[in-house]
Design a protein around this motif. Structure first.
Motif, PDB file in Angstrom:
ATOM      1  N   HIS A 214       0.811  -1.212   0.000  1.00 31.29           N
ATOM      2  CA  HIS A 214       0.000   0.000   0.000  1.00 31.29           C
ATOM      3  C   HIS A 214       0.850   1.272   0.000  1.00 31.29           C
ATOM      4  O   HIS A 214       0.322   2.363  -0.204  1.00 31.29           O
ATOM      5  N   ILE A 215       2.147   1.124   0.225  1.00 28.05           N
ATOM      6  CA  ILE A 215       3.029   2.296   0.297  1.00 28.05           C
ATOM      7  C   ILE A 215       3.383   2.766  -1.111  1.00 28.05           C
ATOM      8  O   ILE A 215       4.115   2.097  -1.840  1.00 28.05           O
ATOM      9  N   LYS A 216       2.832   3.896  -1.501  1.00 29.71           N
ATOM     10  CA  LYS A 216       3.066   4.450  -2.829  1.00 29.71           C
ATOM     11  C   LYS A 216       4.228   5.442  -2.811  1.00 29.71           C
ATOM     12  O   LYS A 216       4.485   6.102  -1.813  1.00 29.71           O
ATOM     13  N   ASP A 217       4.895   5.553  -3.938  1.00 28.27           N
ATOM     14  CA  ASP A 217       6.025   6.468  -4.065  1.00 28.27           C
ATOM     15  C   ASP A 217       5.603   7.910  -3.783  1.00 28.27           C
ATOM     16  O   ASP A 217       6.335   8.662  -3.127  1.00 28.27           O
ATOM     17  N   GLU A 218       4.428   8.284  -4.255  1.00 30.56           N
ATOM     18  CA  GLU A 218       3.975   9.661  -4.070  1.00 30.56           C
ATOM     19  C   GLU A 218       3.806   9.996  -2.593  1.00 30.56           C
ATOM     20  O   GLU A 218       4.087  11.120  -2.165  1.00 30.56           O
TER      21      GLU A 218
END
Length: 314
Positions: A214-218
């Motif tokens: 769930h950890i997005k780059d943005e």
């Protein structure tokens, strides 16, 4: 002897210059994405600096207070704002020292933030307002209720900070650490080492999110950007946070306020049940609701689950 002294001075100067250049490059590279910019940005001219906020929707007002950990900003609520705005007049602020708000070289305290919240509600919102606050901002919401309860309606706390940790006051070690971070060159380097994308990814994996995918780059880059805008001034709130100057004993306030208080918590967050039980111990009217398969930033990881509870509570 003079030659050795000259060499030492030259090497010290070159080292200082190199560190300064590294610091400047990191600040430049960390803010190029412009993730926090928003066409709806507004600014409240408060007495200690400009506070950036977003306003959206109509209905009963809700003020969103982001966490006070390094890199935090109103981006934390980006996945809730549109849903909340369907029924509420939503305000999301960047606290002074965070996000796109001003970041003056001052000591940041709980009282400073409490006053900013009360003044913001009175000046900008102008009506009794419900508060949604995360982590270290939870005591800000509690103390705002206690200091001026007439401007606060309901309070929803998301994974509030431990009462035991809030009772920890600045000591010699934390005061020294704040002093080091406040120093121009070395302090900025220490700060930059703590606010890299890799550092934030580590804390997201260990504390903020339950599911790593769930950890997005943005999301990570929003934290990096927030902690490096506009320049090295971004470190001053971090210095106060690390020095424990933002902590406040809220036990007396918890006992006295009679507002409707709710706690939403990630069921996989470490020690969260003990933390929640401590809040309820000092105020029996508090109701708590778990958010399944989440940790600290449940509203950023599982916004639909959090909104389901908020719609019931507010």
């Amino acid at each position: 002897m003079n030659k050795k002294l000259g060499t030492a001075i030259f090497l010290t100067g070159m080292t200082t210059l190199t560190i300064h250049i590294i610091n400047r490059l990191q600040f430049s590279f960390s803010t190029v994405k412009n993730i926090l910019s928003c066409p709806n940005n507004k600014y409240y001219e408060w007495r200690f600096g400009k506070i950036r906020y977003i306003k959206k929707g109509s209905g009963t007002p809700v003020l969103l207070l982001h966490d006070l950990t390094p890199g935090s900003s109103s981006y934390e609520f980006s996945l809730l704002i549109d849903s909340l705005a369907e029924k509420h007049e939503v305000y999301a602020i960047d606290f002074l020292g965070y996000g796109l708000s001003d970041k003056p070289n001052i000591t940041y305290t709980n009282y400073l933030y409490v006053q900013s919240v009360i003044d913001f509600i009175k000046t900008i919102i102008g009506r009794k307002t419900s508060i949604l606050a995360t982590g270290d901002a939870a005591p800000v919401g509690i103390m705002a209720c206690h200091n001026d309860g007439e401007v606060i309606d309901k309070v929803v706390l998301i994974n509030p900070q431990s009462i035991n940790k809030l009772n920890q006051i600045p000591n010699k070690q934390t005061k020294l650490l704040k002093f080091l971070i406040d120093t121009p060159i070395l302090g900025t380097l220490l700060y930059n080492l703590q606010t890299t994308k890799e550092s934030y990814k580590k804390i997201f994996l260990e504390e903020y999110f339950y599911e790593p995918f769930h950890i997005k780059d943005e999301v990570l880059l929003s934290y990096v950007e927030s902690s490096h805008l506009p320049d090295y001034n971004a470190k001053f709130s971090f210095a106060s946070f690390t020095g424990r100057y933002i902590n406040a004993n809220i036990i007396h306030a918890l006992k006295e306020i009679d507002h409707s208080i709710y706690i939403l918590y990630g069921d996989n967050k470490k020690d969260i049940q003990t933390i929640v039980d401590n809040y309820i111990y000092f105020n029996q009217s508090i109701e708590a609701f778990p958010i399944k398969d989440t940790k600290h930033l449940c509203h950023l990881e599982a916004p639909a689950k959090v909104m389901e509870q908020i719609n019931i509570l507010l």
